[in-house]
Design a protein around this motif. Structure first.
Motif, PDB file in Angstrom:
ATOM      1  N   ILE A   1      14.224  34.672  30.726  1.00 48.33           N
ATOM      2  CA  ILE A   1      14.463  34.497  32.151  1.00 48.33           C
ATOM      3  C   ILE A   1      13.245  35.026  32.889  1.00 48.33           C
ATOM      4  O   ILE A   1      12.842  36.174  32.721  1.00 48.33           O
ATOM      5  N   VAL A   2      12.631  34.179  33.734  1.00 48.03           N
ATOM      6  CA  VAL A   2      11.424  34.600  34.446  1.00 48.03           C
ATOM      7  C   VAL A   2      11.706  34.913  35.918  1.00 48.03           C
ATOM      8  O   VAL A   2      10.902  35.568  36.582  1.00 48.03           O
ATOM      9  N   ALA A   3      12.841  34.409  36.431  1.00 47.67           N
ATOM     10  CA  ALA A   3      13.195  34.673  37.831  1.00 47.67           C
ATOM     11  C   ALA A   3      14.665  34.350  38.047  1.00 47.67           C
ATOM     12  O   ALA A   3      15.299  33.674  37.223  1.00 47.67           O
ATOM     13  N   LYS A   4      15.212  34.859  39.145  1.00 47.94           N
ATOM     14  CA  LYS A   4      16.592  34.547  39.531  1.00 47.94           C
ATOM     15  C   LYS A   4      16.627  34.230  41.021  1.00 47.94           C
ATOM     16  O   LYS A   4      15.920  34.830  41.823  1.00 47.94           O
ATOM     17  N   ILE A   5      17.472  33.249  41.362  1.00 48.23           N
ATOM     18  CA  ILE A   5      17.755  32.945  42.766  1.00 48.23           C
ATOM     19  C   ILE A   5      19.253  33.138  42.931  1.00 48.23           C
ATOM     20  O   ILE A   5      20.051  32.270  42.569  1.00 48.23           O
ATOM     21  N   GLY A   6      19.648  34.299  43.419  1.00 47.40           N
ATOM     22  CA  GLY A   6      21.060  34.642  43.413  1.00 47.40           C
ATOM     23  C   GLY A   6      21.525  34.752  41.974  1.00 47.40           C
ATOM     24  O   GLY A   6      20.958  35.499  41.172  1.00 47.40           O
ATOM     25  N   SER A   7      22.521  33.972  41.611  1.00 46.06           N
ATOM     26  CA  SER A   7      23.019  33.975  40.231  1.00 46.06           C
ATOM     27  C   SER A   7      22.364  32.899  39.372  1.00 46.06           C
ATOM     28  O   SER A   7      22.629  32.799  38.173  1.00 46.06           O
ATOM     29  N   VAL A   8      21.511  32.072  39.981  1.00 45.36           N
ATOM     30  CA  VAL A   8      20.845  30.982  39.244  1.00 45.36           C
ATOM     31  C   VAL A   8      19.616  31.522  38.524  1.00 45.36           C
ATOM     32  O   VAL A   8      18.737  32.137  39.146  1.00 45.36           O
ATOM     33  N   GLU A   9      19.561  31.298  37.221  1.00 41.50           N
ATOM     34  CA  GLU A   9      18.455  31.784  36.400  1.00 41.50           C
ATOM     35  C   GLU A   9      17.375  30.712  36.256  1.00 41.50           C
ATOM     36  O   GLU A   9      17.679  29.530  36.089  1.00 41.50           O
ATOM     37  N   ILE A  10      16.116  31.154  36.320  1.00 44.14           N
ATOM     38  CA  ILE A  10      14.979  30.283  36.022  1.00 44.14           C
ATOM     39  C   ILE A  10      14.397  30.753  34.698  1.00 44.14           C
ATOM     40  O   ILE A  10      13.944  31.896  34.585  1.00 44.14           O
TER      41      ILE A  10
ATOM     42  N   ILE B   1       1.794  30.534  38.781  1.00 45.70           N
ATOM     43  CA  ILE B   1       2.294  30.991  40.078  1.00 45.70           C
ATOM     44  C   ILE B   1       2.631  29.795  40.976  1.00 45.70           C
ATOM     45  O   ILE B   1       3.674  29.771  41.645  1.00 45.70           O
ATOM     46  N   ALA B   2       1.740  28.786  40.982  1.00 48.30           N
ATOM     47  CA  ALA B   2       1.975  27.592  41.799  1.00 48.30           C
ATOM     48  C   ALA B   2       3.239  26.870  41.341  1.00 48.30           C
ATOM     49  O   ALA B   2       4.059  26.429  42.165  1.00 48.30           O
ATOM     50  N   ALA B   3       3.411  26.766  40.032  1.00 52.30           N
ATOM     51  CA  ALA B   3       4.590  26.085  39.490  1.00 52.30           C
ATOM     52  C   ALA B   3       5.869  26.858  39.822  1.00 52.30           C
ATOM     53  O   ALA B   3       6.891  26.264  40.187  1.00 52.30           O
ATOM     54  N   LEU B   4       5.819  28.176  39.682  1.00 46.98           N
ATOM     55  CA  LEU B   4       6.995  28.992  39.990  1.00 46.98           C
ATOM     56  C   LEU B   4       7.356  28.882  41.471  1.00 46.98           C
ATOM     57  O   LEU B   4       8.526  28.760  41.834  1.00 46.98           O
ATOM     58  N   SER B   5       6.343  28.897  42.328  1.00 46.03           N
ATOM     59  CA  SER B   5       6.581  28.777  43.762  1.00 46.03           C
ATOM     60  C   SER B   5       7.265  27.450  44.096  1.00 46.03           C
ATOM     61  O   SER B   5       8.239  27.405  44.855  1.00 46.03           O
ATOM     62  N   GLN B   6       6.767  26.373  43.493  1.00 53.18           N
ATOM     63  CA  GLN B   6       7.374  25.062  43.722  1.00 53.18           C
ATOM     64  C   GLN B   6       8.796  25.022  43.186  1.00 53.18           C
ATOM     65  O   GLN B   6       9.699  24.457  43.811  1.00 53.18           O
ATOM     66  N   LEU B   7       8.993  25.616  42.012  1.00 52.55           N
ATOM     67  CA  LEU B   7      10.308  25.607  41.371  1.00 52.55           C
ATOM     68  C   LEU B   7      11.338  26.349  42.221  1.00 52.55           C
ATOM     69  O   LEU B   7      12.475  25.875  42.394  1.00 52.55           O
ATOM     70  N   VAL B   8      10.953  27.495  42.758  1.00 55.35           N
ATOM     71  CA  VAL B   8      11.862  28.256  43.629  1.00 55.35           C
ATOM     72  C   VAL B   8      12.205  27.439  44.870  1.00 55.35           C
ATOM     73  O   VAL B   8      13.372  27.333  45.270  1.00 55.35           O
TER      74      VAL B   8
ATOM     75  N   LYS C   1      14.642  24.578  43.993  1.00 53.97           N
ATOM     76  CA  LYS C   1      16.020  25.005  43.746  1.00 53.97           C
ATOM     77  C   LYS C   1      16.708  25.452  45.042  1.00 53.97           C
ATOM     78  O   LYS C   1      17.894  25.195  45.244  1.00 53.97           O
ATOM     79  N   LEU C   2      15.959  26.099  45.913  1.00 55.49           N
ATOM     80  CA  LEU C   2      16.544  26.536  47.185  1.00 55.49           C
ATOM     81  C   LEU C   2      16.966  25.342  48.045  1.00 55.49           C
ATOM     82  O   LEU C   2      18.079  25.288  48.579  1.00 55.49           O
ATOM     83  N   VAL C   3      16.075  24.358  48.159  1.00 57.61           N
ATOM     84  CA  VAL C   3      16.376  23.197  48.999  1.00 57.61           C
ATOM     85  C   VAL C   3      17.402  22.293  48.329  1.00 57.61           C
ATOM     86  O   VAL C   3      18.258  21.692  48.996  1.00 57.61           O
ATOM     87  N   ALA C   4      17.324  22.185  46.991  1.00 55.96           N
ATOM     88  CA  ALA C   4      18.287  21.354  46.268  1.00 55.96           C
ATOM     89  C   ALA C   4      19.710  21.861  46.481  1.00 55.96           C
ATOM     90  O   ALA C   4      20.663  21.068  46.597  1.00 55.96           O
ATOM     91  N   LYS C   5      19.859  23.177  46.535  1.00 58.98           N
ATOM     92  CA  LYS C   5      21.184  23.766  46.775  1.00 58.98           C
ATOM     93  C   LYS C   5      21.719  23.332  48.140  1.00 58.98           C
ATOM     94  O   LYS C   5      22.900  22.965  48.282  1.00 58.98           O
ATOM     95  N   GLN C   6      20.858  23.343  49.138  1.00 59.56           N
ATOM     96  CA  GLN C   6      21.276  22.907  50.464  1.00 59.56           C
ATOM     97  C   GLN C   6      21.619  21.415  50.478  1.00 59.56           C
ATOM     98  O   GLN C   6      22.552  20.987  51.161  1.00 59.56           O
TER      99      GLN C   6
END
Length: 280
Positions: A29-38, A64-71, A74-79
């Protein structure tokens, strides 16, 4: 050199991405957005799909660029999900297209992964065998400003002077440090006057009269003559591999069309499609 049609074919690229991310065995796991794991595998996929401008970045910056895009995705996809956009017909059609495109790419990756080195070597040898014979010469020259200087050099050669030493001493060309050595060349590589004289001379002979060109006056010696050598396999292997892949792609499409009928209703589109796919 390979003939122009062969070299042109090497520039063709199948219009899909053959790069698949190499997933780590330990999918950390490299990052989390709330309960969503990346996971690392998610990041690898994002890196593999970065645009060309990001691919030029150093590895750390690409991550870093890829992680930024990925976050952001996922944030916008949730919306978007909360807004119900995944249920629209337009979204469903786009997802169906993307799925088929990825299946297309996955199948090609699978086929090209099976490409054997001996297939590439055989394609190279087939092309080399079909090349027409072409003579090339290995020549040296001494370039001077005046005809009289050239005549004096020829007189010294007739008297037993060494060509290489005279070139180093007298020549005004950049090749003087190598004794006037120009290496091997085929017809069409040198100015006409120089070329005519070089290909007329026998092996080991030098011009008995000065040769004038736009650069000055030349005294030319032919060291060797032989059939032109094709580029070594190691030098052109990537291009040959690309050709084999293109040919395999065309064969895959041809085989697929045998089982299906492609019918295009619009006359303009039909003609354009037929023109574009004529060479497949």
């Amino acid at each position: 050199m390979f003939r122009p049609t062969f070299v042109a074919a090497a520039a063709l690229a199948v219009a899909v991405s053959f790069q698949a991310p190499a997933f780590a065995q330990d999918d950390a796991i490299v990052a989390k957005i709330g309960s969503v794991e990346i996971h690392q595998s998610d990041l690898d996929t994002a890196i593999a799909n970065l645009s060309q401008q990001y691919q030029q970045l150093p590895e750390d910056q690409r991550k870093i660029a890829a992680l930024s895009q990925l976050v952001d995705i996922k944030l916008v996809a949730k919306q978007a999900e909360q807004a119900g956009l995944q249920n629209s017909e337009d979204f469903k059609k786009r997802m169906a297209y993307l799925q088929e495109r990825e299946l297309h790419n996955a199948y090609l990756r699978d086929q090209f992964d099976k490409l054997k080195p001996e297939e590439v070597k055989a394609r190279y040898e087939k092309e080399v065998a079909s090349l027409p014979k072409e003579e090339e010469v290995h020549a040296r020259h001494i370039l001077v400003k005046t005809e009289d200087e050239a005549k004096e050099i020829i007189k010294q050669l007739d008297g037993g002077k060494d060509f290489v030493e005279l070139a180093k001493e007298k020549s005004e060309d950049s090749s003087k440090s190598d004794g006037g050595d120009l290496g091997y060349f085929t017809k069409g590589r040198m100015v006409p006057e120089f070329e005519q004289a070089a290909f007329t001379l026998g092996k080991g002979a030098y011009t008995k009269t000065p040769v004038k060109s736009q650069f000055g006056w030349h005294v030319i010696k032919v060291e060797d003559k032989r059939d032109a050598q094709p580029p070594a396999f190691d030098q052109v292997e990537p291009q040959v591999r690309q050709i084999v892949m293109q040919e395999k792609y065309s064969q895959i499409i041809e085989n697929a069309k045998k089982d299906q009928t492609v019918e295009i209703m619009d006359e303009t589109l039909r003609k354009g499609y037929e023109d574009m796919t004529k060479g497949e």
